[in-house]
Design an enzyme around this catalytic site. Structure first.
Site, PDB file in Angstrom:
ATOM      1  N   ARG A 196      16.921 -12.380 -15.408  1.00 50.03           N
ATOM      2  CA  ARG A 196      17.765 -12.980 -16.446  1.00 50.03           C
ATOM      3  C   ARG A 196      18.209 -14.379 -15.996  1.00 50.03           C
ATOM      4  O   ARG A 196      18.011 -14.764 -14.861  1.00 50.03           O
ATOM      5  CB  ARG A 196      19.009 -12.103 -16.699  1.00 50.03           C
ATOM      6  CG  ARG A 196      18.699 -10.781 -17.360  1.00 50.03           C
ATOM      7  CD  ARG A 196      19.883  -9.830 -17.326  1.00 50.03           C
ATOM      8  NE  ARG A 196      20.106  -9.283 -15.995  1.00 50.03           N
ATOM      9  CZ  ARG A 196      21.091  -8.463 -15.667  1.00 50.03           C
ATOM     10  NH1 ARG A 196      21.985  -8.107 -16.576  1.00 50.03           N
ATOM     11  NH2 ARG A 196      21.212  -8.000 -14.434  1.00 50.03           N
ATOM     12  N   LYS A 252      23.888 -12.423 -11.754  1.00 46.61           N
ATOM     13  CA  LYS A 252      24.262 -11.393 -10.779  1.00 46.61           C
ATOM     14  C   LYS A 252      25.153 -11.936  -9.674  1.00 46.61           C
ATOM     15  O   LYS A 252      25.160 -13.129  -9.367  1.00 46.61           O
ATOM     16  CB  LYS A 252      23.000 -10.813 -10.131  1.00 46.61           C
ATOM     17  CG  LYS A 252      22.301  -9.793 -10.991  1.00 46.61           C
ATOM     18  CD  LYS A 252      23.217  -8.743 -11.583  1.00 46.61           C
ATOM     19  CE  LYS A 252      23.530  -7.595 -10.646  1.00 46.61           C
ATOM     20  NZ  LYS A 252      24.396  -6.569 -11.325  1.00 46.61           N
ATOM     21  N   TYR A 309      28.568 -12.011 -12.918  1.00 45.63           N
ATOM     22  CA  TYR A 309      28.997 -10.679 -12.469  1.00 45.63           C
ATOM     23  C   TYR A 309      29.293 -10.783 -10.984  1.00 45.63           C
ATOM     24  O   TYR A 309      28.541 -11.411 -10.237  1.00 45.63           O
ATOM     25  CB  TYR A 309      27.895  -9.633 -12.691  1.00 45.63           C
ATOM     26  CG  TYR A 309      27.728  -9.242 -14.139  1.00 45.63           C
ATOM     27  CD1 TYR A 309      28.775  -8.659 -14.847  1.00 45.63           C
ATOM     28  CD2 TYR A 309      26.530  -9.442 -14.796  1.00 45.63           C
ATOM     29  CE1 TYR A 309      28.630  -8.306 -16.188  1.00 45.63           C
ATOM     30  CE2 TYR A 309      26.365  -9.094 -16.128  1.00 45.63           C
ATOM     31  CZ  TYR A 309      27.426  -8.521 -16.817  1.00 45.63           C
ATOM     32  OH  TYR A 309      27.287  -8.185 -18.132  1.00 45.63           O
ATOM     33  N   HIS A 334      31.257  -7.779  -9.227  1.00 49.57           N
ATOM     34  CA  HIS A 334      31.304  -6.387  -8.727  1.00 49.57           C
ATOM     35  C   HIS A 334      31.783  -6.344  -7.272  1.00 49.57           C
ATOM     36  O   HIS A 334      31.122  -5.773  -6.395  1.00 49.57           O
ATOM     37  CB  HIS A 334      29.925  -5.730  -8.843  1.00 49.57           C
ATOM     38  CG  HIS A 334      29.397  -5.652 -10.246  1.00 49.57           C
ATOM     39  ND1 HIS A 334      30.022  -4.949 -11.247  1.00 49.57           N
ATOM     40  CD2 HIS A 334      28.290  -6.204 -10.810  1.00 49.57           C
ATOM     41  CE1 HIS A 334      29.327  -5.063 -12.375  1.00 49.57           C
ATOM     42  NE2 HIS A 334      28.290  -5.830 -12.128  1.00 49.57           N
ATOM     43  N   GLU A 366      32.631  -8.987 -15.441  1.00 46.39           N
ATOM     44  CA  GLU A 366      32.955  -7.576 -15.741  1.00 46.39           C
ATOM     45  C   GLU A 366      34.444  -7.297 -15.832  1.00 46.39           C
ATOM     46  O   GLU A 366      34.822  -6.196 -16.235  1.00 46.39           O
ATOM     47  CB  GLU A 366      32.301  -6.644 -14.704  1.00 46.39           C
ATOM     48  CG  GLU A 366      32.919  -6.642 -13.303  1.00 46.39           C
ATOM     49  CD  GLU A 366      32.409  -7.775 -12.394  1.00 46.39           C
ATOM     50  OE1 GLU A 366      31.685  -8.649 -12.877  1.00 46.39           O
ATOM     51  OE2 GLU A 366      32.764  -7.761 -11.198  1.00 46.39           O
ATOM     52  N   ASP A 396      26.680  -0.158  -9.772  1.00 42.21           N
ATOM     53  CA  ASP A 396      27.119  -1.526  -9.433  1.00 42.21           C
ATOM     54  C   ASP A 396      28.570  -1.544  -8.972  1.00 42.21           C
ATOM     55  O   ASP A 396      29.005  -2.485  -8.313  1.00 42.21           O
ATOM     56  CB  ASP A 396      26.886  -2.498 -10.606  1.00 42.21           C
ATOM     57  CG  ASP A 396      27.524  -2.027 -11.899  1.00 42.21           C
ATOM     58  OD1 ASP A 396      28.090  -0.920 -11.929  1.00 42.21           O
ATOM     59  OD2 ASP A 396      27.459  -2.771 -12.886  1.00 42.21           O
TER      60      ASP A 396
HETATM   61  N1  LIG Z   1      23.426  -0.552 -13.158  1.00 41.70           N
HETATM   62  C1  LIG Z   1      23.417  -1.501 -14.082  1.00 41.70           C
HETATM   63  O1  LIG Z   1      22.455  -2.251 -14.234  1.00 41.70           O
HETATM   64  C2  LIG Z   1      24.566  -1.643 -15.013  1.00 41.70           C
HETATM   65  C3  LIG Z   1      25.730  -0.994 -14.743  1.00 41.70           C
HETATM   66  N2  LIG Z   1      26.796  -1.022 -15.608  1.00 41.70           N
HETATM   67  C4  LIG Z   1      27.967  -0.275 -15.193  1.00 41.70           C
HETATM   68  O2  LIG Z   1      28.125   0.931 -15.920  1.00 41.70           O
HETATM   69  C5  LIG Z   1      29.472   1.386 -15.758  1.00 41.70           C
HETATM   70  C6  LIG Z   1      30.042   1.849 -17.108  1.00 41.70           C
HETATM   71  O3  LIG Z   1      30.254   0.716 -17.928  1.00 41.70           O
HETATM   72  P1  LIG Z   1      30.842   0.836 -19.422  1.00 41.70           P
HETATM   73  O4  LIG Z   1      30.236   1.964 -20.135  1.00 41.70           O
HETATM   74  O5  LIG Z   1      30.748  -0.527 -19.997  1.00 41.70           O
HETATM   75  O6  LIG Z   1      32.360   1.164 -19.128  1.00 41.70           O
HETATM   76  P2  LIG Z   1      33.445   1.674 -20.200  1.00 41.70           P
HETATM   77  O7  LIG Z   1      34.767   1.223 -19.696  1.00 41.70           O
HETATM   78  O8  LIG Z   1      33.034   1.322 -21.572  1.00 41.70           O
HETATM   79  O9  LIG Z   1      33.335   3.269 -20.073  1.00 41.70           O
HETATM   80  C7  LIG Z   1      33.751   3.958 -18.937  1.00 41.70           C
HETATM   81  C8  LIG Z   1      34.186   5.343 -19.372  1.00 41.70           C
HETATM   82  O10 LIG Z   1      34.447   6.114 -18.184  1.00 41.70           O
HETATM   83  C9  LIG Z   1      35.478   6.998 -18.535  1.00 41.70           C
HETATM   84  N3  LIG Z   1      36.066   7.596 -17.332  1.00 41.70           N
HETATM   85  C10 LIG Z   1      36.939   7.056 -16.449  1.00 41.70           C
HETATM   86  N4  LIG Z   1      37.242   7.967 -15.501  1.00 41.70           N
HETATM   87  C11 LIG Z   1      36.528   9.088 -15.787  1.00 41.70           C
HETATM   88  C12 LIG Z   1      36.413  10.376 -15.185  1.00 41.70           C
HETATM   89  N5  LIG Z   1      37.103  10.687 -14.087  1.00 41.70           N
HETATM   90  N6  LIG Z   1      35.581  11.295 -15.759  1.00 41.70           N
HETATM   91  C13 LIG Z   1      34.883  10.974 -16.864  1.00 41.70           C
HETATM   92  N7  LIG Z   1      34.971   9.786 -17.485  1.00 41.70           N
HETATM   93  C14 LIG Z   1      35.774   8.857 -16.955  1.00 41.70           C
HETATM   94  C15 LIG Z   1      36.441   6.129 -19.324  1.00 41.70           C
HETATM   95  O11 LIG Z   1      37.366   6.905 -20.066  1.00 41.70           O
HETATM   96  C16 LIG Z   1      35.472   5.348 -20.198  1.00 41.70           C
HETATM   97  O12 LIG Z   1      35.262   5.977 -21.451  1.00 41.70           O
HETATM   98  C17 LIG Z   1      30.205   0.197 -15.123  1.00 41.70           C
HETATM   99  O13 LIG Z   1      30.339   0.403 -13.724  1.00 41.70           O
HETATM  100  C18 LIG Z   1      29.297  -0.963 -15.391  1.00 41.70           C
HETATM  101  O14 LIG Z   1      29.479  -2.038 -14.493  1.00 41.70           O
HETATM  102  C19 LIG Z   1      26.729  -1.692 -16.797  1.00 41.70           C
HETATM  103  C20 LIG Z   1      25.584  -2.389 -17.114  1.00 41.70           C
HETATM  104  C21 LIG Z   1      24.430  -2.457 -16.228  1.00 41.70           C
HETATM  105  C1  LIG Z   2      26.525  -5.286 -15.476  1.00 37.06           C
HETATM  106  C2  LIG Z   2      25.597  -5.704 -14.461  1.00 37.06           C
HETATM  107  O1  LIG Z   2      25.909  -5.705 -13.298  1.00 37.06           O
HETATM  108  C3  LIG Z   2      24.258  -6.106 -14.821  1.00 37.06           C
HETATM  109  O2  LIG Z   2      23.954  -6.223 -16.010  1.00 37.06           O
HETATM  110  O3  LIG Z   2      23.445  -6.340 -13.922  1.00 37.06           O
END
Ligand SMILES: NC(=O)C1=CN([C@@H]2O[C@H](COP(=O)(O)OP(=O)(O)OC[C@H]3O[C@@H](n4cnc5c(N)ncnc54)[C@H](O)[C@@H]3O)[C@@H](O)[C@H]2O)C=CC1
Ligand SMILES: CC(=O)C(=O)O
Length: 371
Positions: free
Chosen positions: A15, A75, A94, A96, A118, A270
């Protein structure tokens, strides 16, 4: 302002932080944009489009970082990029930071103003610069998980949609935010049986409404998680406490009781991951196995679809880039509470509480530093 757009160097990160359309708007507003040679090439945005939009193409990352007042990336910088940090630089990307103390240390030592996509908030309190990539990663998590469930990729050989006479696969989504909702949507579309677990009961009510009862909603506690995970073919981790290290919702013991050949996709990796057995992986080497369970834990999943992802990300980030360029970072941070929430490091001070807690460091709100 002079804005620098380096080419990303993280593994398979394809990206780019600003598109040719963004360059055009910045140049029209009187700014200068330095784009590293081929920075947009893997997102299908070649140098000549940047040049036609008014960017100056620069041959080396060194010069982009050295000459820019604000660097706009995608990133978090990797170790080889730390040498570019210098006092007064504004870095918008980002970050993190919670699971990466050495990056935090490098930003603090060099007094970089680190504004993390983020943790920027909008007026509604949501995370507008995380949302588009969570949409991409949430949707991707099911397609990736479905591929790893194939025998050839180490999975148990389950087709998520099943066929007439054979029940569908079981998908367990943990966290019902942006990642979780998008994962549930795609999994349902593929015909899987979907269970979604969240701590927030109001969110579960919304999910129940959105999917008209077709997603089984479950309150998050260790008993329920253990049961759902043990029945699942595919577990998707999408839990977030903004800026903080992710809590370990699925323990090692729970993973050991999962079906052999089941798959976990820990999207939350992340922020350190919400599955205890997960560790960060790359697109070059995306998966590993623990107790017969395939783990996919790529920290930059959206990089696999860079054209879609760059457009989606920059749709959201660009208004902030323009505002930071127009007002200067200090004034923008002082006047816009949402941007201030994004500031994780400022002039040598850690300014984000959840990062401080994860790393046992001192911190100070940025509002006390920017008057
Ligand atoms: N690996 C990657 O390439 C990417 C990773 N991410 C990551 O994905 C993760 C989630 O992001 P979003 O969905 O945008 O966050 P969000 O804030 O929209 O959703 C997180 C959810 O987790 C819930 N939650 C919190 N504690 C909990 C628990 N103990 N048990 C169950 N649910 C719980 C919250 O209530 C919320 O609904 C983040 O860490 C984000 O950085 C996002 C995009 C790309
Ligand atoms: C959210 C994030 O870390 C990514 O899109 O790579």
């Amino acid at each position: 302002m002079i804005i620098g757009v380096p080419k990303e160097v993280k593994d398979h990160e394809s990206r780019v932080g600003v598109t040719p359309a963004g360059v055009k708007a910045l140049v029209e507003a009187g700014h200068k944009v330095l784009v590293e040679h081929n920075a947009g090439a893997l997102s299908a945005m070649p140098d000549d489009e940047y040049q036609a939009s008014g960017a100056e193409i620069v041959g080396s990352a060194y010069d982009v970082w050295r000459l820019a007042e604000m660097v706009v990336k995608v990133k978090e910088p990797i170790t080889s990029e730390y040498k570019h940090f210098r006092e007064g630089l504004v870095l918008f990307t980002y970050l993190h930071l919670a699971p990466v103390p050495d990056l935090t240390e490098a930003l603090l030592n060099k007094k970089v103003t680190g504004i993390a996509y983020e943790t920027v908030r909008d007026r509604a309190g949501s995370l507008p610069l995380l949302t588009p990539m969570s949409e991409v990663a949430g949707r991707m998590s099911v397609q990736v998980g479905a591929a790893y469930l194939e025998k050839e990729h180490g999975g148990r050989g389950v087709l998520l949609g099943g066929v007439p006479g054979v029940p569908p696969g079981n998908v367990c989504v943990i966290g019902g935010g942006i990642v979780g909702t998008n994962a549930a949507k795609i999994a349902l579309g593929m015909g899987a049986k979907v269970t979604l677990i969240d701590l927030n009961l109001n969110r579960l009510r919304e999910i129940d409404d959105i999917f008209n009862g077709r997603v089984f909603t479950v309150a998050s506690n260790s008993y329920n998680v253990e049961r759902a995970v043990s029945e699942a073919d595919l577990v998707i981790g999408g839990v977030l406490i903004p800026g903080a290290a992710a809590p370990k919702i699925v323990t090692k013991a729970m993973v050991s009781k999962m079906k052999k050949g089941a798959v976990v996709v820990d999207v939350a990796i992340d922020q350190g991951g919400c599955i205890e057995t997960a560790h960060p992986t790359t697109h070059s080497n995306p998966s590993f196995e623990v107790d017969g369970v395939v783990h996919y834990c790529v920290t930059n999943m959206p990089a696999a679809v860079p054209n879609t992802s760059t457009l989606a990300l920059t749709n959201a980030t660009f208004p902030y880039v323009l505002k930071l360029a127009r007002m200067g970072a200090k004034t923008a941070i002082g006047e816009d509470k949402g941007i201030a929430e994004g500031v994780n490091t400022y002039n040598g001070t850690l300014t984000y509480e959840a990062v401080a807690t994860a790393q046992r460091r001192e911190w100070q709100p940025v509002s006390t530093l920017v008057q």
